[in-house]
Design a protein around this motif. Structure first.
Motif, mmCIF file in Angstrom:
data_model
loop_
_atom_site.group_PDB
_atom_site.id
_atom_site.type_symbol
_atom_site.label_atom_id
_atom_site.label_comp_id
_atom_site.label_asym_id
_atom_site.label_seq_id
_atom_site.Cartn_x
_atom_site.Cartn_y
_atom_site.Cartn_z
ATOM 1 N N ILE A 283 -38.615 -19.857 7.164
ATOM 2 C CA ILE A 283 -39.490 -19.176 6.218
ATOM 3 C C ILE A 283 -38.797 -18.948 4.872
ATOM 4 O O ILE A 283 -37.567 -18.935 4.777
ATOM 5 C CB ILE A 283 -39.962 -17.817 6.772
ATOM 6 C CG1 ILE A 283 -38.767 -16.888 7.009
ATOM 7 C CG2 ILE A 283 -40.774 -18.012 8.041
ATOM 8 C CD1 ILE A 283 -39.158 -15.461 7.332
ATOM 9 N N ASN A 284 -39.631 -18.745 3.866
ATOM 10 C CA ASN A 284 -39.169 -18.352 2.537
ATOM 11 C C ASN A 284 -39.686 -16.937 2.268
ATOM 12 O O ASN A 284 -40.881 -16.760 2.025
ATOM 13 C CB ASN A 284 -39.691 -19.319 1.484
ATOM 14 C CG ASN A 284 -39.193 -18.970 0.084
ATOM 15 O OD1 ASN A 284 -38.478 -17.979 -0.107
ATOM 16 N ND2 ASN A 284 -39.571 -19.771 -0.907
ATOM 17 N N PRO A 285 -38.834 -15.921 2.338
ATOM 18 C CA PRO A 285 -39.292 -14.543 2.143
ATOM 19 C C PRO A 285 -39.909 -14.271 0.780
ATOM 20 O O PRO A 285 -40.559 -13.242 0.587
ATOM 21 C CB PRO A 285 -38.003 -13.723 2.328
ATOM 22 C CG PRO A 285 -37.119 -14.583 3.155
ATOM 23 C CD PRO A 285 -37.411 -15.978 2.692
ATOM 24 N N GLN A 286 -39.715 -15.185 -0.166
ATOM 25 C CA GLN A 286 -40.284 -15.008 -1.502
ATOM 26 C C GLN A 286 -41.765 -15.378 -1.547
ATOM 27 O O GLN A 286 -42.451 -15.049 -2.513
ATOM 28 C CB GLN A 286 -39.491 -15.853 -2.497
ATOM 29 C CG GLN A 286 -39.731 -15.496 -3.951
ATOM 30 C CD GLN A 286 -38.832 -16.285 -4.884
ATOM 31 O OE1 GLN A 286 -38.381 -17.375 -4.570
ATOM 32 N NE2 GLN A 286 -38.550 -15.729 -6.052
ATOM 33 N N THR A 287 -42.251 -16.059 -0.511
ATOM 34 C CA THR A 287 -43.644 -16.477 -0.483
ATOM 35 C C THR A 287 -44.552 -15.265 -0.300
ATOM 36 O O THR A 287 -44.603 -14.676 0.781
ATOM 37 C CB THR A 287 -43.890 -17.497 0.645
ATOM 38 O OG1 THR A 287 -43.021 -18.622 0.457
ATOM 39 C CG2 THR A 287 -45.334 -17.970 0.640
ATOM 40 N N ASN A 288 -45.266 -14.902 -1.351
ATOM 41 C CA ASN A 288 -46.130 -13.721 -1.309
ATOM 42 C C ASN A 288 -47.513 -13.994 -1.862
ATOM 43 O O ASN A 288 -48.468 -13.293 -1.553
ATOM 44 C CB ASN A 288 -45.480 -12.581 -2.097
ATOM 45 C CG ASN A 288 -46.273 -11.297 -2.020
ATOM 46 O OD1 ASN A 288 -46.634 -10.853 -0.946
ATOM 47 N ND2 ASN A 288 -46.541 -10.689 -3.177
ATOM 48 N N GLN A 331 -29.949 -14.058 -1.495
ATOM 49 C CA GLN A 331 -30.913 -13.252 -2.254
ATOM 50 C C GLN A 331 -32.235 -13.150 -1.499
ATOM 51 O O GLN A 331 -32.868 -12.085 -1.468
ATOM 52 C CB GLN A 331 -31.143 -13.876 -3.623
ATOM 53 C CG GLN A 331 -32.127 -13.086 -4.496
ATOM 54 C CD GLN A 331 -32.302 -13.707 -5.868
ATOM 55 O OE1 GLN A 331 -31.410 -14.382 -6.380
ATOM 56 N NE2 GLN A 331 -33.457 -13.495 -6.483
ATOM 57 N N MET A 332 -32.671 -14.248 -0.886
ATOM 58 C CA MET A 332 -33.925 -14.221 -0.131
ATOM 59 C C MET A 332 -33.800 -13.321 1.100
ATOM 60 O O MET A 332 -34.758 -12.648 1.494
ATOM 61 C CB MET A 332 -34.312 -15.630 0.298
ATOM 62 C CG MET A 332 -34.609 -16.589 -0.861
ATOM 63 S SD MET A 332 -35.953 -16.025 -1.944
ATOM 64 C CE MET A 332 -34.999 -15.447 -3.370
ATOM 65 N N ALA A 333 -32.624 -13.301 1.713
ATOM 66 C CA ALA A 333 -32.398 -12.390 2.832
ATOM 67 C C ALA A 333 -32.492 -10.944 2.363
ATOM 68 O O ALA A 333 -33.073 -10.085 3.042
ATOM 69 C CB ALA A 333 -31.038 -12.657 3.467
ATOM 70 N N GLY A 334 -31.923 -10.675 1.194
ATOM 71 C CA GLY A 334 -32.033 -9.332 0.629
ATOM 72 C C GLY A 334 -33.466 -8.943 0.330
ATOM 73 O O GLY A 334 -33.860 -7.780 0.516
#
Length: 350
Positions: A283-288, A331-334
């Motif tokens: 996954i990409n946590p930035q995907t919003n 950064q994405m983990a953060g």
């Protein structure tokens, strides 16, 4: 739980990743830091990591440092294992806009499933070296696409800039959307898997011209998919929507193949189903925000919801973070931590 990843100074896998004095030292000790082992020893305060001849030998709170060892004082700092990007183009691209420095695409060629990125990896890549400097020590480098649904096989690499940087053959990559629409995509994948199974079971007859002649793929592309149908190679399906995720789960059940989902923007909505089927996701946590109709339910809380349900996942951002800025996995983990994911779980995801 919202500690900043910016505080990270040293990577415990330093012997694998850095050049110069650290890599050449016979004995290296990192002491005084807070060590997140991500293993049975958990988090160690004021711990010591002992590295001998480029390999981590001991990790603990009460370890004697041998005389003559090079010592790095990490007091007040955070020490973690080297980061990993699970869907990169590292070693396959130097400058995005120049054709002669990009080796990750099989487009305009007869290869699809048979494309294998291991043959074109650049051991002297400056992009690899720069990402290593930022703490990335391993990656899966993968093909970006082909003229078919199957893009080819990736490679598991160590960011050493050495000729033996390839650890192993990576997963097979497939994108159902390349078929034109979802019905075509899933129909073609199933038909191809059926044909590969038949081809593998009747190879000698087919080679004699006794079998059907209407296979969707050439023999060499079908050969490349045999490890997938045998369960010896993982199949990464690039999908986002709830419906496509369910199709991927069904594909695993019906064919007994080892499936990973990449994208899974709406994964949080079917987290229980993913956990029950034991299907991991990238996954990409930035995907919003929705980038397509298949990602209308994108959410910053995707990672936290998946973790809550017990889904195995890794963080794998796209765009520039797939290559030149692959180190942005931290950064994405953060970002995932800022939206509810446990700090240590975020660290395990990279």
């Amino acid at each position: 739980m919202r500690k900043s990843f910016v505080k990270i100074l040293i990577i415990a896998a330093v012997a694998l990743s850095v050049g110069g004095n650290l890599a050449s030292a016979k004995i290296l000790a990192i002491k005084g830091g807070t060590i997140h082992t991500l293993g049975k020893k958990g988090t160690l305060r004021n711990g010591v990591i002992l590295i001998e001849n480029g390999r981590i030998k001991r990790v603990g709170a009460n370890i004697s440092i041998p005389d003559g060892a090079e010592v790095i004082d990490a007091t007040g700092k955070i020490v973690v294992p080297g980061f990993m990007h699970s869907g990169s183009y590292l070693g396959l691209s130097e400058i995005s806009l120049t054709k002669d420095s990009n080796e990750h695409s099989a487009k305009k060629s007869p290869l699809s499933a048979a494309f294998d990125v291991r043959y074109g990896l650049k051991s002297n890549s400056v992009v690899v070296a720069d990402n290593r400097r930022h703490g990335l020590t391993h990656a899966i480098s993968q093909p970006s696409g082909s003229d078919g649904i199957f893009s080819g096989s990736g490679a598991v690499i160590s960011l050493t800039n050495s000729p033996d940087m390839v650890f192993a053959k990576g997963p097979m990559i497939a994108n159902p959307a390349k078929a034109g629409n979802r019905n075509l995509g899933w129909g073609k994948i199933r038909l191809i898997l059926d044909q590969v199974t038949y081809y593998n079971d009747n190879r000698s007859r087919i080679m004699k011209g006794e079998g059907p002649g209407d296979f969707l793929l050439t023999s060499y592309n079908m050969d490349a998919l045999v490890p997938v149908i045998k369960g010896r190679q993982k199949l990464v399906l690039m999908v986002d929507s709830v419906d496509d995720i369910r199709q991927a789960i069904a594909l695993k059940k019906d064919y007994g193949i080892d499936v990973i989902i990449s994208g899974a923007a709406e994964g949080w909505q079917v987290a229980q189903e993913l956990a029950a089927a034991k299907v991991p996701v990238l996954i990409n946590p930035q995907t919003n925000l929705p980038s397509s109709f298949g990602a209308l339910a994108s959410s910053f809380h995707n990672a936290a919801k998946l973790a809550e349900a017990g889904v195995e996942f890794a963080i794998s951002p796209g765009g520039m973070a797939r290559n030149h800025n692959a180190f942005m996995v931290a950064q994405m983990a953060g970002l995932a931590v800022a939206h509810g994911l446990d700090w240590d779980r975020a660290l395990r995801a990279i």
